[in-house]
Design a protein around this motif. Structure first.
Motif, mmCIF file in Angstrom:
data_model
loop_
_atom_site.group_PDB
_atom_site.id
_atom_site.type_symbol
_atom_site.label_atom_id
_atom_site.label_comp_id
_atom_site.label_asym_id
_atom_site.label_seq_id
_atom_site.Cartn_x
_atom_site.Cartn_y
_atom_site.Cartn_z
ATOM 1 N N ARG A 187 19.197 22.988 28.690
ATOM 2 C CA ARG A 187 18.679 24.129 29.434
ATOM 3 C C ARG A 187 19.475 25.370 29.027
ATOM 4 O O ARG A 187 20.711 25.340 28.972
ATOM 5 C CB ARG A 187 18.807 23.872 30.935
ATOM 6 N N GLU A 188 18.762 26.461 28.754
ATOM 7 C CA GLU A 188 19.451 27.650 28.272
ATOM 8 C C GLU A 188 19.227 28.843 29.200
ATOM 9 O O GLU A 188 18.163 28.987 29.812
ATOM 10 C CB GLU A 188 19.003 28.007 26.848
ATOM 11 N N PHE A 189 20.236 29.661 29.248
ATOM 12 C CA PHE A 189 20.219 30.865 30.067
ATOM 13 C C PHE A 189 19.208 31.874 29.539
ATOM 14 O O PHE A 189 19.094 32.071 28.329
ATOM 15 C CB PHE A 189 21.626 31.471 30.060
ATOM 16 N N VAL A 190 18.493 32.524 30.471
ATOM 17 C CA VAL A 190 17.555 33.582 30.105
ATOM 18 C C VAL A 190 17.995 34.917 30.705
ATOM 19 O O VAL A 190 18.177 35.900 29.993
ATOM 20 C CB VAL A 190 16.120 33.254 30.567
ATOM 21 N N ALA A 191 18.162 34.948 32.030
ATOM 22 C CA ALA A 191 18.508 36.211 32.693
ATOM 23 C C ALA A 191 19.104 35.927 34.057
ATOM 24 O O ALA A 191 18.850 34.884 34.649
ATOM 25 C CB ALA A 191 17.281 37.105 32.829
ATOM 26 N N VAL A 192 19.877 36.888 34.560
ATOM 27 C CA VAL A 192 20.506 36.761 35.868
ATOM 28 C C VAL A 192 20.528 38.131 36.540
ATOM 29 O O VAL A 192 20.575 39.168 35.863
ATOM 30 C CB VAL A 192 21.934 36.191 35.738
ATOM 31 N N ILE A 193 20.498 38.099 37.868
ATOM 32 C CA ILE A 193 20.599 39.332 38.649
ATOM 33 C C ILE A 193 21.405 39.053 39.900
ATOM 34 O O ILE A 193 21.248 38.005 40.529
ATOM 35 C CB ILE A 193 19.193 39.889 38.991
ATOM 36 N N ASN A 194 22.296 39.980 40.260
ATOM 37 C CA ASN A 194 23.068 39.773 41.485
ATOM 38 C C ASN A 194 22.530 40.670 42.605
ATOM 39 O O ASN A 194 21.527 41.367 42.434
ATOM 40 C CB ASN A 194 24.561 39.993 41.244
ATOM 41 N N LEU A 195 23.228 40.647 43.737
ATOM 42 C CA LEU A 195 22.749 41.389 44.906
ATOM 43 C C LEU A 195 22.719 42.892 44.665
ATOM 44 O O LEU A 195 21.903 43.610 45.261
ATOM 45 C CB LEU A 195 23.636 41.092 46.109
ATOM 46 N N THR A 239 19.915 33.166 53.093
ATOM 47 C CA THR A 239 19.936 34.204 52.058
ATOM 48 C C THR A 239 21.304 34.325 51.414
ATOM 49 O O THR A 239 21.417 34.770 50.275
ATOM 50 C CB THR A 239 19.518 35.559 52.647
ATOM 51 N N THR A 240 22.328 33.909 52.122
ATOM 52 C CA THR A 240 23.671 33.966 51.535
ATOM 53 C C THR A 240 23.818 32.973 50.389
ATOM 54 O O THR A 240 24.749 33.070 49.590
ATOM 55 C CB THR A 240 24.740 33.676 52.586
ATOM 56 N N ASN A 246 13.322 37.739 49.500
ATOM 57 C CA ASN A 246 14.102 36.679 48.883
ATOM 58 C C ASN A 246 13.354 36.087 47.691
ATOM 59 O O ASN A 246 13.174 34.860 47.594
ATOM 60 C CB ASN A 246 14.468 35.588 49.881
ATOM 61 N N MET A 247 12.933 36.973 46.822
ATOM 62 C CA MET A 247 12.198 36.556 45.631
ATOM 63 C C MET A 247 12.832 37.163 44.388
ATOM 64 O O MET A 247 13.441 38.223 44.436
ATOM 65 C CB MET A 247 10.733 36.976 45.716
ATOM 66 N N VAL A 248 12.653 36.467 43.285
ATOM 67 C CA VAL A 248 13.098 36.962 41.989
ATOM 68 C C VAL A 248 11.931 36.840 41.017
ATOM 69 O O VAL A 248 11.101 35.936 41.132
ATOM 70 C CB VAL A 248 14.340 36.198 41.484
ATOM 71 N N TYR A 249 11.871 37.788 40.095
ATOM 72 C CA TYR A 249 10.759 37.858 39.151
ATOM 73 C C TYR A 249 11.279 37.915 37.719
ATOM 74 O O TYR A 249 12.396 38.351 37.468
ATOM 75 C CB TYR A 249 9.910 39.099 39.426
ATOM 76 N N LEU A 250 10.440 37.501 36.797
ATOM 77 C CA LEU A 250 10.763 37.639 35.379
ATOM 78 C C LEU A 250 9.515 38.169 34.675
ATOM 79 O O LEU A 250 8.514 37.452 34.559
ATOM 80 C CB LEU A 250 11.191 36.306 34.766
ATOM 81 N N GLN A 251 9.578 39.410 34.251
ATOM 82 C CA GLN A 251 8.496 40.003 33.490
ATOM 83 C C GLN A 251 8.779 39.766 32.012
ATOM 84 O O GLN A 251 9.820 40.180 31.500
ATOM 85 C CB GLN A 251 8.395 41.511 33.769
#
Length: 124
Positions: A45-53, A28-29, A76-81
């Motif tokens: 490839r282009e950036f869409v979104a990012v999220i940190n801890l 997870t680290t 340990n999942m990430v989502y994009l709505q």
């Protein structure tokens, strides 16, 4: 070793919504920062979104106000709505993860781990 597996892509009409998921396995680290990128044939490839801890997010201007990134640290999942989809959102969407990015997360070359991608097609 981190593995990322995306799901949720598909074919929708303009104005519809779609939700992408990315399941991460491994330390997870190594997934302190998670994000989404997209790519169309012949383009970088282009950036869409990012999220940190801490849940701090950033978005590309082209998706701001329409897309929302979120994460479930326990799973340990990430989502994009993705809402109000446009034909120009059509691309292969990639999940990405990295333990630490000290500069801008918008550069694909700075990310260590990538999923295999999932196709999103928006028809007009």
């Amino acid at each position: 070793q981190v593995q990322l597996v995306e799901s949720g892509g598909g074919l929708v009409q303009a104005g519809d919504s779609l939700s992408l998921s990315c399941a991460a396995s491994g330390p997870t680290t190594s997934t302190n920062i998670m994000g989404w990128f997209r790519q169309t044939p012949g383009k970088e490839r282009e950036f869409v979104a990012v999220i940190n801890l801490r849940g701090v997010t950033d978005y590309a201007d082209s998706v701001k106000g329409r897309f929302t990134i979120s994460r479930d640290k326990a799973k340990n999942m990430v989502y994009l709505q993705m809402n109000s989809l446009k034909p120009e959102d059509t691309a292969v969407y990639y999940c990405a993860a990295d333990p630490l990015i000290t500069t801008t997360p918008r550069l694909p070359r700075l990310w260590d781990y990538w999923g295999q991608g999932t196709q999103v097609t928006v028809s007009s």
